[in-house]
Every structure is written in C-alpha cells, then in structure tokens.
Design a protein around this motif. Sequence first.
Motif, PDB file in Angstrom:
ATOM      1  N   VAL A 118       2.941   1.322  -8.426  1.00 51.69           N
ATOM      2  CA  VAL A 118       1.745   0.515  -8.153  1.00 51.69           C
ATOM      3  C   VAL A 118       1.208  -0.093  -9.452  1.00 51.69           C
ATOM      4  O   VAL A 118       0.956  -1.295  -9.545  1.00 51.69           O
ATOM      5  CB  VAL A 118       0.628   1.367  -7.502  1.00 51.69           C
ATOM      6  N   ILE A 162      -3.157   8.377  -4.623  1.00 58.85           N
ATOM      7  CA  ILE A 162      -1.704   8.471  -4.461  1.00 58.85           C
ATOM      8  C   ILE A 162      -1.217   9.836  -4.963  1.00 58.85           C
ATOM      9  O   ILE A 162      -1.593  10.263  -6.054  1.00 58.85           O
ATOM     10  CB  ILE A 162      -1.001   7.341  -5.251  1.00 58.85           C
ATOM     11  N   SER A 190     -10.533  -1.299  -0.302  1.00 60.77           N
ATOM     12  CA  SER A 190     -10.751  -2.746  -0.179  1.00 60.77           C
ATOM     13  C   SER A 190      -9.409  -3.470  -0.102  1.00 60.77           C
ATOM     14  O   SER A 190      -9.242  -4.432   0.647  1.00 60.77           O
ATOM     15  CB  SER A 190     -11.518  -3.279  -1.392  1.00 60.77           C
ATOM     16  N   GLU A 233     -18.412  -1.742   1.421  1.00 62.92           N
ATOM     17  CA  GLU A 233     -19.476  -0.823   0.989  1.00 62.92           C
ATOM     18  C   GLU A 233     -20.659  -0.790   1.966  1.00 62.92           C
ATOM     19  O   GLU A 233     -21.802  -1.007   1.583  1.00 62.92           O
ATOM     20  CB  GLU A 233     -19.989  -1.215  -0.412  1.00 62.92           C
ATOM     21  N   ALA A 293      -6.951   2.310  -9.764  1.00 63.97           N
ATOM     22  CA  ALA A 293      -7.508   1.013 -10.150  1.00 63.97           C
ATOM     23  C   ALA A 293      -7.841   1.004 -11.641  1.00 63.97           C
ATOM     24  O   ALA A 293      -7.582   0.024 -12.347  1.00 63.97           O
ATOM     25  CB  ALA A 293      -8.758   0.723  -9.331  1.00 63.97           C
ATOM     26  N   THR A 318      -9.198   3.888  -4.526  1.00 63.76           N
ATOM     27  CA  THR A 318      -8.054   4.394  -3.757  1.00 63.76           C
ATOM     28  C   THR A 318      -7.477   3.310  -2.844  1.00 63.76           C
ATOM     29  O   THR A 318      -6.726   3.609  -1.924  1.00 63.76           O
ATOM     30  CB  THR A 318      -8.464   5.613  -2.907  1.00 63.76           C
ATOM     31  N   PHE A 374       0.845  -1.195   0.000  1.00 62.83           N
ATOM     32  CA  PHE A 374       0.000   0.000   0.000  1.00 62.83           C
ATOM     33  C   PHE A 374       0.879   1.243   0.000  1.00 62.83           C
ATOM     34  O   PHE A 374       1.791   1.362   0.821  1.00 62.83           O
ATOM     35  CB  PHE A 374      -0.910  -0.011   1.236  1.00 62.83           C
TER      36      PHE A 374
HETATM   37  N1  LIG Z   1      -2.445   3.713  -2.522  1.00 56.93           N
HETATM   38  C1  LIG Z   1      -2.409   2.561  -3.186  1.00 56.93           C
HETATM   39  N2  LIG Z   1      -1.486   1.633  -2.897  1.00 56.93           N
HETATM   40  C2  LIG Z   1      -1.463   0.460  -3.535  1.00 56.93           C
HETATM   41  N3  LIG Z   1      -2.342   0.098  -4.484  1.00 56.93           N
HETATM   42  C3  LIG Z   1      -3.275   0.978  -4.839  1.00 56.93           C
HETATM   43  C4  LIG Z   1      -3.355   2.254  -4.217  1.00 56.93           C
HETATM   44  N4  LIG Z   1      -4.402   2.912  -4.742  1.00 56.93           N
HETATM   45  C5  LIG Z   1      -4.962   2.082  -5.647  1.00 56.93           C
HETATM   46  N5  LIG Z   1      -4.283   0.917  -5.712  1.00 56.93           N
HETATM   47  C6  LIG Z   1      -4.613  -0.213  -6.590  1.00 56.93           C
HETATM   48  O1  LIG Z   1      -5.902  -0.013  -7.071  1.00 56.93           O
HETATM   49  C7  LIG Z   1      -6.674  -1.193  -6.997  1.00 56.93           C
HETATM   50  C8  LIG Z   1      -8.094  -0.866  -6.550  1.00 56.93           C
HETATM   51  O2  LIG Z   1      -8.227  -0.702  -5.243  1.00 56.93           O
HETATM   52  P1  LIG Z   1      -9.572  -1.058  -4.464  1.00 56.93           P
HETATM   53  O3  LIG Z   1     -10.449  -1.948  -5.219  1.00 56.93           O
HETATM   54  O4  LIG Z   1      -9.120  -1.488  -3.122  1.00 56.93           O
HETATM   55  O5  LIG Z   1     -10.228   0.381  -4.419  1.00 56.93           O
HETATM   56  P2  LIG Z   1     -11.442   0.883  -3.528  1.00 56.93           P
HETATM   57  O6  LIG Z   1     -10.957   2.117  -2.856  1.00 56.93           O
HETATM   58  O7  LIG Z   1     -11.957  -0.215  -2.675  1.00 56.93           O
HETATM   59  O8  LIG Z   1     -12.481   1.278  -4.649  1.00 56.93           O
HETATM   60  P3  LIG Z   1     -14.085   1.247  -4.623  1.00 56.93           P
HETATM   61  O9  LIG Z   1     -14.505   2.455  -3.838  1.00 56.93           O
HETATM   62  O10 LIG Z   1     -14.431   1.373  -6.084  1.00 56.93           O
HETATM   63  O11 LIG Z   1     -14.499  -0.031  -4.007  1.00 56.93           O
HETATM   64  C9  LIG Z   1      -5.954  -2.169  -6.132  1.00 56.93           C
HETATM   65  O12 LIG Z   1      -5.760  -3.337  -6.864  1.00 56.93           O
HETATM   66  C10 LIG Z   1      -4.640  -1.513  -5.804  1.00 56.93           C
HETATM   67  O13 LIG Z   1      -3.608  -2.272  -6.273  1.00 56.93           O
END
Ligand SMILES: Nc1ncnc2c1ncn2[C@@H]1O[C@H](COP(=O)(O)OP(=O)(O)OP(=O)(O)O)[C@@H](O)[C@H]1O
Length: 374
Positions: free
Chosen positions: A246, A237, A100, A167, A300, A97, A69
């Motif tokens: 990433v 980020i 999850s 969610e 993502a 971001t 992360f």
């Molecule tokens: N700060 C970060 N560090 C590492 N990976 C990141 C980062 N931000 C995004 N990613 C990458 O983006 C992907 C999507 O993240 P994730 O599905 O957890 O987003 P989310 O915030 O849960 O989105 P949503 O609100 O749509 O559910 C992950 O596979 C991750 O690798």
Amino acid sequence: MAKEKIIREPTEIRNRDEIEALKQNDTYDKPENWFLSPRMVETFILGSDEVLEYEVKDKKKKIKITRKFYGDNVLVQRSIITLASDRGLLLIGEPGTAKSWLSEHLAAGISHTSLNGIQGTAGVTEDQIKYSWNYAMLLAEGPSLNALVPSPVYVGMKDGLITRFEEVTRCPREIQDTLISILSDKVLIVPELGEKGVLLARKGFNIIGTANTRDKGVNEMSSALKRRFNFETVHPIKSVKEEIEVVQNQTEGMLESDNVKVEFKHDIYELLVKTFHELRKGETTDGVKVNIPSTVMSTAEAVSVAYNSGLYARYYDDGIVKPKHLAINIKGAVIKDNNEDIQKLNQYWDLIVKRRGSNNKDWSSYYDSKKYLM
Ligand SMILES: Nc1ncnc2c1ncn2[C@@H]1O[C@H](COP(=O)(O)OP(=O)(O)OP(=O)(O)O)[C@@H](O)[C@H]1O
Ligand SMILES: [Mg+2]
C-alpha cells in the motif's frame, strides 16, 4: 495552453480505464441505477489477476484491475450488499485505516462519482444536509425549484446516487438526526414548495458515513440513527507485506504525478512500515514489547512519511531515498504535541533499530540517523 494538473483527481478519473473495462465486461445482475454490478464493484476495489479486454474508440485494449483496498474481503462484500439494501453503511475505525478511501471507491464503483458528499464538522447545519435557498432568487420569484439550492443528500436522492457523509459524529447530534427520516422513509419534504416539494428518493440512493473511533464521544450517534446504519469496523492492515505494498503504490503514484523522480534503492519501505506497524501494535514482529506513542501510527501517516522522504531526497539530496530521510520526516509525523512520544521513539531506536543494525546495513544507517529525532 497545457492542461492544468490537478493535485488529486477523484478515483473515477484516476482509474477511468479500469472502470471502462469493468463496465464493458459487466454481465452480472445489478441493482437498479447502479453503474457497475456488485461483483464488478468488488473487483474494482479488491483487484483481480484476470486480464480484461475492452475497446476505446474502436481500439482493443487490455487491463488488469489493481487492488485498491487491503483487508477483509468479506467486509467489502458486506458493505456493497448493505448499499444495495435499505440501510445506510457506516464505516468506523481508527484514523488512517482507509475508511474515506473505501467510501470513495464504493461510491465511484456504484454511482460512477465519488464527489457527491458532505464533510461533517461541528458547524454543519440542517440546511447543508437538506437544502437551502438562493436568497436573491427567493426574494425575486418566491420559493421555487429554481431558487432551491440542493444539498448532496438532495442530489443523491433525486439522481439515485451514493452520497458520502464524512465524519458523521463530528456534527451535532440533532443535526445527525436529520438523516433518520431520510434513511427510513427515503423522502425529503420542502414545505415551502407545497405539492412540488416532495422528493422521493430514486433507486440507487444510499448513504455511506464514516466515523473515527478516536473521536467517538465527540457527538455520539443517537440509537435511532444507529439502527438505520449497518456498521463495519475497518481495522489497520495486519500484514507488514501488504502494508508495504500500500505504502509503496501510494507513494510512487504521488511522486509520479508530481513528476518527481527518485530511487528507492534501500529497504526504505520495510524500515518505515515495520517501524509504524510495530509502534502501533506495541510489539515487534519477533515478539519484543515496545512502548506505543500517543499519535496514531496509521498507514496514512506512513504514506505521508514516505512521500515527504521522496520529496526531500529530490529537492535536498541526490534523488536516492535514504534511511536518514525517513528519520528526518518521521519526527513530524509521530511527534505532534506530546513530548513523551520523543522518548518512546528514542527507545524504539535504542532497543530495536540498533539490534537490527548489527547485521543489516540499512537498519544500521537508520540507527545512525537517530540525531534527527531529537
Ligand atoms: N487497508 C488499506 N488499504 C489500502 N489503503 C490503505 C489502507 N489503509 C490505509 N490506506 C491508505 O491510507 C490512506 C488514508 O486513508 P483514509 O484517509 O481513507 O483514512 P481514514 O480511515 O478515513 O482516516 P480518518 O479517520 O483520519 O479520516 C489512503 O490514502 C490509503 O491509501
Ligand atoms: Mg477519513
């Protein structure tokens, strides 16, 4: 028979060697029932330059823990501390971001499983949060523990595990409120079972919720429930360099797992991540204002464009990922259902991509691929 390949293994399986090494080197204090100590959970998530030695079946091995992360390190520490306390953790922020992703890694480090969880939707019922019944057994035997179908929250309380609730705010508010007594009293009552129906949560149990700020207002949380959670906002980020790391790690990991061999010779990651970063911010790295599209230009989505470009290069071209492949695949990620976004993307190409193309070959061929955005 060859072992079936899984599309996406949970992190505790993907990173089983790292977790084993962390476990064997873990000499720090830890809360009761935690698999790794808070320090080692942090190292699992934020990575380390140190080489850890560990043993598997009497064989000595060495490993470096990779960074999973990218972002605020203190946010990660605070999240771990919250999970050791009596309050739940709620990760909120823009889509994509890594809320999850962070929740999955926290659960894997603390409980050695990230799979105990619920997906929040408008259709979630109270039964799915607490428990339900196997009706055939219920009719045959009457209410008994055998006939009870435990929910992930029930399992988390019984076994002292982190339970993920994705969610949360997509669930109706009165259903979300089922969590209030679980989080404050740490007890779940099954009235049908009388005395046997009192489930007291074991140490180690806690809840990590995630909620999307774009969906805020779908089912706003009650203030009583908000008080039972510590909120942590996860931001996109900030550094282009880290975002490139990433996107590159994720994309190459996914293509490798698919056994798709491609070459990223050109500055593909820089073109892609800069495009996303700048359109998300509404400003280029050198201070020029650009129009922000209505779609979320999340990390993502950038990973998904890079991954699709890799697949495209392999299946429709010579396996070398080119700027043109990015342009082809960006369209589907950015243009969803708002036609004005096509114009904003075109403006970005005319204003920014063109200028950079005047002294850079990759940006120039990126500019020449504008036709694919129409
Ligand atoms: N700060 C970060 N560090 C590492 N990976 C990141 C980062 N931000 C995004 N990613 C990458 O983006 C992907 C999507 O993240 P994730 O599905 O957890 O987003 P989310 O915030 O849960 O989105 P949503 O609100 O749509 O559910 C992950 O596979 C991750 O690798
Ligand atoms: Mg999510």
